[in-house]
Design an enzyme around this catalytic site. Structure first.
Site, PDB file in Angstrom:
ATOM      1  CE  LYS A 186      -1.914   2.980   1.959  1.00  0.00           C
ATOM      2  NZ  LYS A 186      -1.646   4.375   1.564  1.00  0.00           N
ATOM      3  CD  GLU A 262      12.821   0.865   8.174  1.00  0.00           C
ATOM      4  OE1 GLU A 262      12.578   1.523   7.157  1.00  0.00           O
ATOM      5  OE2 GLU A 262      13.712   0.006   8.240  1.00  0.00           O
ATOM      6  CB  CYS A 296      13.038   9.375   8.716  1.00  0.00           C
ATOM      7  SG  CYS A 296      13.990   8.267   7.649  1.00  0.00           S
ATOM      8  CD  GLU A 394       9.367  13.213  11.615  1.00  0.00           C
ATOM      9  OE1 GLU A 394       8.225  12.740  11.736  1.00  0.00           O
ATOM     10  OE2 GLU A 394      10.310  12.596  11.093  1.00  0.00           O
TER      11      GLU A 394
END
Ligand code: NAD
Length: 492
Positions: A186, A262, A296, A394
């Site tokens: 997906k 992750e 990231c 973040e």
């Protein structure tokens, strides 16, 4: 994005279908959604909107393919097909790179030199690494031996983000295939196009029908959640936001799936007085602004020792102001557009917070002169506190806070003052200090006098809120397989 609201502009949109059982097929509901090109702010593709029924179809195809030759094929033969997939990615590098930059907004040079070659490398690496994988045998005596073998898990669900679309999808697809699994992917709703093109290459390389499937669509209440909840999906390998990881964990619990996450990051980049600034400064710029800061592993918090602080801030601002922001499809753009209007607005909201909590030295504005695309000028902030939202959350955009520190202890404490623990860089010439810093920073990856260096055999993943488990090398092969011990008793 609104389902079925495409073609308002009258432009012809590309049709992106699901890939199920070796064929490109529309969704059962026939509903679609638009994929926008961040460089123009206009839709460029109409994408099948996957539902739980589409996920069901894809899982059935993958289950059926598990019964076929794929899982029983000798590893070496499977790996030859993986190698061909890697070759085909390289042969179609231009087309894939244009698709990635159109869908994601990243500069074409990054897609051409970074994302797409790395996607091919994921296949080339795992085709060799898995083929040389050895099983463990424990001999107790001449009449007793225990052998640990690894079997395919079955149907693996892969859920991927938009920031490195093909790069991160192939990072999961290659090892999952190598271990004899079948897959339902997906892709992120913002960037479905490169996966769509990839499916055709996998088919050309000889992957049997049903071994690799794609269902496009959304996450919560959509195809992503349906995949997570599906009883016949044995594992979910997910890359994305920490909050999504938590939702997936809860949704997956009733079916006891194997999970690998992750997740988010807020990397510390630490420059000591004795660092080689000629290297540390340009690398700090790349670490903060590559892919518009949407990485990231970005060095998204820069900590600089007091004596060189003013000098580093001045040089950083000079370099950041010189970054050429422009059309993602132009080869001389160094920064492109943010992935979506929503994401750009989120980053602008953080810039407003940064201005309240600290001081903006450059950038931080929407570049309307570049048209309707989602372009921001890269920004540098100072005078922030480590506990400010700007430092703690973040942002995932082209914004960099720079803070001074006095000594090692303070630098380590600042680096660790974060819910995340994915990666950090440390710059110094003192090997003992570098070792002490590596020991004290809580992160899955520490770079010494570098950033973004990778050997695909090493474990990749984060500590704290940055992840669960590791992928890479044998860690991927172990995640995408089931261990079984077979114990032998012989007549002595
Ligand atoms: P996201 O979590 O919003 O979406 C990632 C994927 O999950 C998409 O395909 C989305 O449709 C799907 N999804 C969303 N909600 C879901 C749900 N409830 N159930 C199942 N699937 C769901 O993340 P994003 O915005 O696409 O990506 C950016 C994030 O990814 C950042 O936090 C970044 O740090 C992280 N990231 C981490 C790594 C790493 O290796 N640690 C690498 C790249 C990106």
């Amino acid at each position: 994005m609104t389902a079925n609201s495409a073609v308002k502009s009258g432009a012809k949109l590309k049709e992106v279908h699901h890939f199920i059982g070796g064929e490109f097929v529309p969704g059962e509901s026939a509903e679609t959604f638009e994929s926008f090109s961040p460089g123009t702010g206009k839709p460029h593709a109409r994408v099948a909107l996957g539902t739980a029924r589409d996920v069901d179809r894809a899982v059935s195809a993958a289950l059926e393919a598990q019964k076929g030759p794929w899982a029983k094929m000798p590893m070496k033969e499977r790996c030859q097909i993986l190698r061909r997939i890697g070759d085909l990615i390289l042969e179609n590098k231009e087309e894939l790179a244009i698709a990635e930059s159109t869908d994601n907004g990243k500069p074409l040079s990054e897609s051409l030199e970074g994302d797409i070659p790395r996607s091919a490398m994921n296949f080339h690496f795992f085709s060799e690494f898995a083929a040389s994988h050895v099983e463990e045998a424990f001999t107790v005596s001449s009449s007793e031996r225990h052998v640990a073998v690894r079997e395919p898990l079955g149907v693996c669900g892969l859920i991927t983000p938009w920031n490195l679309p093909l790069y991160l999808a192939t990072w999961k697809i290659a090892p999952a295939l190598a271990m004899g699994n079948t897959i339902v992917l997906k892709p992120a709703e913002w960037t479905p196009y490169s996966a769509f093109l990839f499916a055709d290459l996998a088919r050309q390389a000889g992957l049997p029908p049903g071994v690799f499937n794609i269902v496009h669509g959304f996450g919560a209440d959509g195809a992503g959640e349906a995949l997570t909840r599906h009883k016949d999906v044995k594992s979910i390998s997910f890359t994305g936001e920490t909050s999504t990881g938590k939702a997936i964990m809860m949704a997956a619990a009733p079916t006891l799936k194997k999970l690998s996450f992750e997740l988010g990051g807020k990397g510390a980049n630490i420059i000591f007085n004795d660092a080689n600034l000629e290297e540390a400064i340009p690398t700090a710029v790349r670490a903060a602004f590559r892919n518009q800061g949407q990485i990231c592993l970005a060095g998204s918090r820069l900590f600089v020792q007091r004596k060189v602080y003013d000098q580093v801030v001045e040089k950083m601002v000079e370099r950041v102001k010189a970054i050429k922001v422009g059309d993602p499809l132009s080869r001389d753009s160094q920064m492109g557009a943010l992935v979506s209007r929503e994401h750009m607005e989120k980053v602008l909201a953080y810039i407003a917070i940064g201005k309240q909590e600290g001081k903006l030295l450059c950038g931080g504005e929407r570049l309307s002169e570049l048209g309707e695309g989602y372009f921001l000028s890269p920004s540098v902030f100072v005078d922030l506190k480590t506990d400010s939202r700007f430092l703690q959350e973040e942002i995932f955009g082209p914004t960099l806070p720079i803070l001074p520190f006095d000594d090692e202890e303070e630098a380590a404490a600042m680096a660790n003052d974060s819910p995340y623990g994915l990666s950090a860089s440390v710059w110094s010439q003192d090997i003992d200090r570098l070792q002490r810093m590596s020991n004290s920073i809580k992160a899955g990856m520490i770079w010494i006098n570098t950033w973004f260096a990778r050997d695909l055999r090493t474990p990749f993943g984060g500590q704290k809120s940055s992840g669960l488990g590791r992928e890479g090398g044998r860690y991927s092969l172990e995640f995408f397989s089931e261990a079984k011990t077979i114990s032998y008793k012989y007549k002595a």
